[in-house]
Design an enzyme around this catalytic site. Structure first.
Site, short mmCIF file in Angstrom:
data_model
loop_
_atom_site.label_atom_id
_atom_site.label_comp_id
_atom_site.label_asym_id
_atom_site.label_seq_id
_atom_site.Cartn_x
_atom_site.Cartn_y
_atom_site.Cartn_z
CG ASP B 79 34.95 -2.19 -26.90
OD1 ASP B 79 34.29 -1.28 -26.38
OD2 ASP B 79 36.19 -2.29 -26.81
CG ASN B 87 44.72 5.87 -29.75
OD1 ASN B 87 45.05 6.29 -30.85
ND2 ASN B 87 43.48 5.84 -29.33
CG ASP B 96 42.08 9.00 -35.90
OD1 ASP B 96 41.63 8.71 -34.77
OD2 ASP B 96 42.31 10.16 -36.29
CG ASP B 122 37.23 1.44 -27.71
OD1 ASP B 122 36.29 1.96 -27.07
OD2 ASP B 122 38.04 0.65 -27.20
#
Ligand SMILES: Nc1ncnc2c1ncn2[C@@H]1O[C@H](COP(=O)(O)OP(=O)(O)OP(=O)(O)O)[C@@H](O)[C@H]1O
Ligand SMILES: [Mg+2]
Lengths: 266, 231
Positions: B79, B87, B96, B122
């Site tokens: 993770d 973000n 991304d 994620d």
């Protein structure tokens, strides 16, 4: 890398077997490197049974353990040792630190990162054995120096240490120092012998072969014991003794760029 | 960028599908289109890794295989730490890129027989068949370290550092589990890695001594010394 951009060569000293001379090598090698103009700190990473302070006749007010718990700043713990190097002493007898927790891992990593900005060499003196603490401390060092004596039990333990470091940390190069060896030829022969067994049983299992570098030998020397009983540093007290001279050669071998063995864990 | 051409734009590379002129295709061409569509439906568009659907099939198969072969397998859940923050702070393009970085590290570190998947958001997963516990920890640590050491370079010269938390469980023939249970156990380890401070690996089985020294090794090591030292 740390914020200052400088980075010390970090050398872990380990052996498998106890009592073969790790602490002796760490302290005297440090003094010999200082004589070559290097800034050196020795960190006592024997967190269960630390005694670098005893050997050097220091009287620490605070130790690495106070830094681990965040009770002391690193600069308030580091002490000047005879021989011109610096020492980060550790406390002894704290059984909880003989086990590795993720908190201790993180703190040790942070402390070593901070120190590495201020010295040319950080020497990590580990405890005996191959506990997860010893292996973790080794993993923080780019270079490992394994101390062994010509005694069979010490050779066997050095081999087990080499095997674990090769398989678990993907080391490609390890330095060997033979303490209490009769002469350089003996030390070289022992290193070759170890290399043969490593080639046959370890290098067949690893992606890149481990190369053992014979960094030097130190003869058994009565001057070592008599300096120790006075709690003085051999390299300072008896600089012309055979063991001191051998340590100076060891420092030269380590410090000369051509012979450096870099063996970063991947 | 690491983006693998084709997955994101899968349908666009097949003009026949878009134009609706499938009748005019040969059998081979139709088969190729079907293969391509299957491929698209099993892969993640951004990273090109296999997706959750494929991952679940593969995990089910691996759980079965462990009981047949007796070989221990390892499931890792990976993770990306603080993905939402990345973000929110740097925008989703950087987000991304962070995902692509993790995907790249995973791809670099798995063997052909392993399965690296993006399980949405994620979260990533790797299935490692025939994986000894000591090797498993090593691979997990390597993944964690490599992500940490691969920052994203922004155009303004700043670097964005990322870390991952990794949870893993060994799938062993000694405990028969269905794959939901396996997934649940790995999830618990991931939770532990997160709650112990992130950027760490938590596996359910303590690695055994990684490098036992055999009698053979010892005797080769010591025999010649005994002889020489008396010379
Ligand atoms: N070359 C030598 N000649 C004579 N005595 C030595 C020599 N090297 C070390 N010694 C002695 O051997 C003993 C053990 O050395 P030292 O404490 O450095 O070992 P160590 O490996 O650090 O031990 P530990 O595993 O307990 O940390 C000491 O009393 C030391 O003075
Ligand atoms: Mg010692």
């Amino acid at each position: 890398m740390n914020s200052s951009g400088l980075s010390a060569r970090i050398v872990a000293i380990t052996s498998g077997k106890g009592g073969v001379g790790k602490t002796f090598v760490a302290a005297n090698l440090a003094a010999a490197l200082v004589k070559r103009g290097r800034r050196v700190l020795v960190l006592d990473a024997d967190l269960g049974l630390a005694n670098l302070d005893i050997v050097l006749n220091l009287n620490p007010k605070a130790t690495l353990h106070d830094a681990l718990t965040g009770q002391c700043a690193i600069k308030d713990i580091v002490l000047a040792a005879p021989g011109g190097f610096w020492v980060m002493p550790a406390a002894s007898g704290l059984i909880e630190y003989s086990r590795l927790t993720s908190d201790v891992q993180g703190e040790l990593r942070r402390i070593i990162d901070e120190l590495s900005g201020q010295y040319d060499y950080l020497i990590l003196d580990t405890g005996a054995g191959i506990s997860d603490l010893v292996l973790f401390v080794a993993s923080l060092a780019k270079e490992v120096l394994i101390v062994a004596t010509p005694e069979p039990a010490s050779i066997a333990d050095a081999y087990a240490t080499i095997k674990i470091l090769a398989l678990m940390q993907q080391r490609t190069s390890l330095n060997l120092v033979f303490n209490q060896a009769r002469n350089a030829a003996d030390g070289r022969k022992l290193t070759e012998q170890l290399q043969q067994v490593v080639d046959r049983f370890v290098n067949t299992q690893t992606a890149t072969a481990v190369r053992l570098v014979h960094l030097g030998h130190i003869p058994g020397d009565p001057a070592v014991g008599s300096a120790a009983r006075k709690r003085q540093l051999l390299f300072v007290q008896a600089p012309d003794s055979p063991a001191s001279k051998a340590v100076a050669e060891l420092a030269e071998a380590l410090d000369a760029p051509a012979k450096v063995s870099h063996c970063a864990p991947q | 960028m690491l983006r693998q051409a084709g997955y994101a734009d899968g349908l666009q590379v097949m003009p026949e599908v878009q134009s609706g002129s499938l009748q005019s295709c040969s059998c081979e061409a139709l088969q190729a289109i079907i293969d391509r569509l299957c491929d698209i439906s099993l892969h993640d568009a951004l990273t090109g890794l296999v997706n959750t659907r494929y991952f679940k099939l593969a995990l089910g198969r691996e759980v079965d295989r462990v009981f047949r072969s007796g070989e221990i397998a390892l499931l890792l859940l990976i993770d990306l730490d603080s993905f939402k923050e990345i973000n929110d702070t740097y925008g989703h393009l950087v987000g991304d890129q962070a995902l692509l970085t993790v995907a790249g590290v995973l791809t670099k570190n798995v063997r052909p027989m392993d399965t690296a998947a993006r399980c949405g958001g994620d979260e990533f997963a790797v299935i490692l068949p025939n994986c000894r516990p000591d090797t498993g920890r090593l691979i997990a640590e390597r993944i964690r370290m490599q992500v940490e050491q691969t920052p994203i370079a922004l155009t303004d010269g700043r670097n964005v550092r990322m870390t991952t938390s990794i949870g893993g469980t060994h799938i062993s023939p000694s405990r028969k589990l269905v794959f939901e249970e396996v997934l649940d156990q790995a999830d618990q380890q991931l939770y532990r890695a997160k709650s112990e401070g992130r950027n760490r690996v938590s596996l359910d089985v303590q690695a055994p001594v990684a490098a036992p020294v055999s009698f053979d090794e010892k005797s080769q090591l010591l025999d010649p010394f005994g002889r020489d030292s008396d010379e």
